[in-house]
Design a protein around this motif. Structure first.
Motif: not given
Length: 258
Positions: A4-9, A41-43
Motif C-alpha cells: 500500500v502506498g502512503y503519501v503526506r504533505v 491501495d493508497g492512503y
C-alpha cells in the motif's frame, strides 16, 4: 509483493517546495512497476504535520489497519519522513509491523526492510534523523538563552518582563508589577507546591494570567521555570516607563507582556 502506498504533505511544504500528493503517488507507482510489486491501495494525509504520530493521522490510521490484512505485505513511501516524525515513532511502527510481518519501502533512501540489511539501514536512518532533530532543538534553545541573557527580545516577551525600545535597540527588562509574581510562582514550584494548588491560589488572589484570563493554564505555570535564572539578571524597568508602554499597548489592543 503487495504494497500500500502512503503519501503526506503539510501546507507549508506545498507552498515552499511544490511537493504534491499526486507527484508522490506517481513515484510510488513507478517504484512498484520497476521492482515487480503490486500497489493495491493508497492512503494520504494532506496538511498534516510530521509532528503528529502516524497512528493519529486519518490516512496513517487507515494505512496501519490495511497492513493487518493478509493480502498486504508492506507500505511504500517516497521518503521516510512521510511516515515517521522521529525514531520513537518509527520504532513504535516496527513493534506493530513485527506482529503483522509488514515491511517498509522508502524510495529516496533505497530501503527495503524485508531484508536484514534493509532493516538495519532503516534503523540507522531513523537514529540519524532523530540526532539531527535533537541538534536543531539544542541550537535553538542555546540561541534563545543567549539572546535573553543579553536582554535581546527573542520571540514572545516572557511573563514578568517588558520590551523597551524600538527596532534593533529593543531590549528586555523586568516588569516591576509582574516580576514579583513570576518569582513567587517559580519559588513555590521549586518548594514542591503543585501546579493545581498554585493555580487555585492565583485565582483566589485575582492575579490574571499572561493572556489576561482569570484562570492560569497549567502549561503556562510549568513553563515559567524555563530560563527564569537567565531573566533574573535583566535590569528592572522604572515604573513611569512601564506605565507609558502599558498605556500604548492598551490603546493598541495588545498586552504589554505575554
Amino acid at each position: 509483493m503487495n504494497l500500500v502506498g502512503y503519501v503526506r504533505v503539510s501546507t507549508e511544504e506545498q507552498a515552499r517546495e511544490g511537493v504534491s500528493l499526486g507527484q508522490q503517488t506517481e513515484r510510488l507507482k513507478a517504484y512498484c512497476a520497476l521492482h515487480g510489486h503490486v500497489l493495491v491501495d493508497g492512503y494520504s494525509d494532506e496538511g498534516v504535520s510530521a509532528s503528529m504520530p502516524v497512528a493519529k493521522r486519518p490516512g496513517g490510521r487507515l494505512m496501519l489497519e490495511a497492513l493487518k490484512g493478509k493480502d498486504v505485505q508492506g507500505v511504500v513511501v517516497v521518503r521516510l519522513d512521510r511516515l515517521f516524525r522521529d525514531a520513537l515513532d518509527g520504532l513504535t511502527f516496527f513493534r506493530h509491523a513485527d506482529r503483522t510481518g509488514a515491511t517498509v519501502h522508502s524510495i529516496s533512501e533505497l530501503i527495503d526492510s524485508s531484508t536484514p540489511a534493509g532493516k538495519l539501514s532503516l534503523t540507522i536512518q531513523l537514529a540519524a534523523a532523530q540526532y539531527e532533530r535533537d541538534l536543531a532543538v539544542q541550537r535553538a534553545t542555546e540561541c534563545s538563552v543567549s539572546m535573553r541573557e543579553s536582554g535581546r527580545v527573542y520571540g514572545t516577551v516572557p511573563y514578568g518582563c517588558i520590551a523597551v525600545g524600538e527596532g534593533d535597540a529593543r531590549r528586555l527588562m523586568r516588569q516591576p508589577f509582574t516580576w514579583g509574581w513570576r518569582r513567587t510562582i517559580v519559588e513555590d514550584l521549586a518548594a514542591g507546591v503543585s501546579l493545581r494548588t498554585l493555580r487555585a491560589e492565583l485565582l483566589e488572589r485575582g492575579i490574571p494570567s499572561p493572556t489576561g484570563r482569570r484562570v492560569w493554564s497549567l502549561n503556562t505555570l510549568r513553563e515559567l521555570r524555563t530560563h527564569h535564572a537567565s531573566l533574573a539578571s535583566l535590569p528592572m524597568a522604572d515604573v513611569d516607563h512601564v506605565a507609558t508602554i502599558s498605556t500604548a499597548a492598551t490603546e493598541a489592543g495588545v498586552s504589554a507582556h505575554v
